[in-house]
Design a protein around this motif. Structure first.
Motif, PDB file in Angstrom:
ATOM      1  N   ASP A  14       0.859  -1.176   0.000  1.00 40.26           N
ATOM      2  CA  ASP A  14       0.000   0.000   0.000  1.00 40.26           C
ATOM      3  C   ASP A  14       0.901   1.234   0.000  1.00 40.26           C
ATOM      4  OD1 ASP A  14      -2.384  -1.435   0.131  1.00 40.26           O
ATOM      5  OD2 ASP A  14      -2.504  -1.312   2.316  1.00 40.26           O
ATOM      6  N   PRO A  15       0.501   2.316  -0.673  1.00 42.58           N
ATOM      7  CA  PRO A  15       1.301   3.545  -0.591  1.00 42.58           C
ATOM      8  C   PRO A  15       1.434   3.977   0.872  1.00 42.58           C
ATOM      9  CG  PRO A  15      -0.342   3.722  -2.318  1.00 42.58           C
ATOM     10  CD  PRO A  15      -0.654   2.473  -1.550  1.00 42.58           C
ATOM     11  N   GLU A  16       2.640   4.379   1.241  1.00 39.01           N
ATOM     12  CA  GLU A  16       2.919   4.791   2.621  1.00 39.01           C
ATOM     13  C   GLU A  16       3.005   6.306   2.653  1.00 39.01           C
ATOM     14  OE1 GLU A  16       6.744   4.573   5.576  1.00 39.01           O
ATOM     15  OE2 GLU A  16       6.365   2.854   4.278  1.00 39.01           O
ATOM     16  N   ILE A  17       2.063   6.939   3.349  1.00 40.51           N
ATOM     17  CA  ILE A  17       2.031   8.407   3.387  1.00 40.51           C
ATOM     18  C   ILE A  17       2.547   8.906   4.721  1.00 40.51           C
ATOM     19  CG2 ILE A  17      -0.362   8.575   4.156  1.00 40.51           C
ATOM     20  CD1 ILE A  17      -0.533  11.030   2.167  1.00 40.51           C
ATOM     21  N   ALA A  27       4.241  10.478  -0.220  1.00 42.27           N
ATOM     22  CA  ALA A  27       3.871   9.062  -0.251  1.00 42.27           C
ATOM     23  C   ALA A  27       4.986   8.278  -0.915  1.00 42.27           C
ATOM     24  CB  ALA A  27       2.557   8.864  -1.013  1.00 42.27           C
ATOM     25  N   GLU A  63      -1.500  12.451  -1.423  1.00 42.94           N
ATOM     26  CA  GLU A  63      -2.741  12.121  -0.718  1.00 42.94           C
ATOM     27  C   GLU A  63      -3.718  11.398  -1.644  1.00 42.94           C
ATOM     28  OE1 GLU A  63      -4.285  15.067   2.076  1.00 42.94           O
ATOM     29  OE2 GLU A  63      -2.477  16.249   1.666  1.00 42.94           O
ATOM     30  N   ALA A  66      -2.497   7.796  -2.017  1.00 46.13           N
ATOM     31  CA  ALA A  66      -2.726   7.026  -0.788  1.00 46.13           C
ATOM     32  C   ALA A  66      -4.201   6.671  -0.624  1.00 46.13           C
ATOM     33  CB  ALA A  66      -2.226   7.810   0.421  1.00 46.13           C
ATOM     34  N   GLU A  67      -5.104   7.530  -1.069  1.00 48.22           N
ATOM     35  CA  GLU A  67      -6.537   7.269  -0.955  1.00 48.22           C
ATOM     36  C   GLU A  67      -7.054   6.355  -2.064  1.00 48.22           C
ATOM     37  OE1 GLU A  67      -8.613  11.003  -0.821  1.00 48.22           O
ATOM     38  OE2 GLU A  67      -7.427  11.709   0.873  1.00 48.22           O
ATOM     39  N   GLN A  70      -3.856   0.688  -3.884  1.00 46.54           N
ATOM     40  CA  GLN A  70      -3.507  -0.248  -2.822  1.00 46.54           C
ATOM     41  C   GLN A  70      -2.686  -1.406  -3.376  1.00 46.54           C
ATOM     42  OE1 GLN A  70      -7.162  -2.739  -1.665  1.00 46.54           O
ATOM     43  NE2 GLN A  70      -7.992  -0.768  -2.296  1.00 46.54           N
TER      44      GLN A  70
END
Length: 159
Positions: A14-17, A27, A63, A66-67, A70
């Protein structure tokens, strides 16, 4: 001059923000590129060469990624390939290759997506973004101000 790359990859995680002390979003995205091909003799899929790359994305795009994205998603990637050198805590010198994104987007081969335009609050290009319900000044909208001008007899593009 850095080489530009374009390709299809899968998200490894998953992207890590995270946020910098002054509030800027960043991210980290980890990608796997593979030459996956179907073996016509065995009728089975086989993995070929693999490359794993990381990228950092900043600000609003961080952002949004990240939203929206996945682990496991297939994405289209375009950006500059760059090399970064660093030193580990043990003093070993390391080199990593990263992508400086121009763009990243989910593919629609195995998934669907609903694109939602984000409207900015404030006129300086910064600030929070809110999902737009279509009330923004969209010249391509069927009921927006730009469209009304075109319907009124003006054949020029509404921008």
């Amino acid at each position: 001059m850095l080489p530009t790359i374009h390709g299809t990859a899968r998200l490894v995680d998953d992207p890590e923000i995270r946020f910098t002390p002054n509030g800027k979003a960043v991210a980290k995205v980890r990608l796997a590129f593979s030459d996956r091909k179907k073996n016509e003799t065995t009728n089975q899929w086989e993995d070929g060469n693999k490359a794993f790359l990381e990228a950092s994305v900043w600000n609003d795009e961080a952002e949004h990624i990240a939203e929206s994205l996945q682990r496991g998603m297939e994405v289209l990637v375009s950006g500059k390939l760059r090399q970064r050198e660093y030193q580990t805590r043990e003093g070993e010198k390391r080199v990593v290759f990263e992508i400086a994104f121009a763009t990243i987007a989910p593919t629609l081969r195995y998934a669907t997506a609903k694109v939602q335009k984000m409207a900015r609050s404030g006129g300086n290009g910064g600030g929070q973004q809110q999902p737009s319900g279509g009330d923004f000044d969209d010249p391509w909208s069927t009921n927006g101000p730009g469209r009304q001008a075109a319907v009124a007899g003006d054949d020029s593009p509404p921008f």
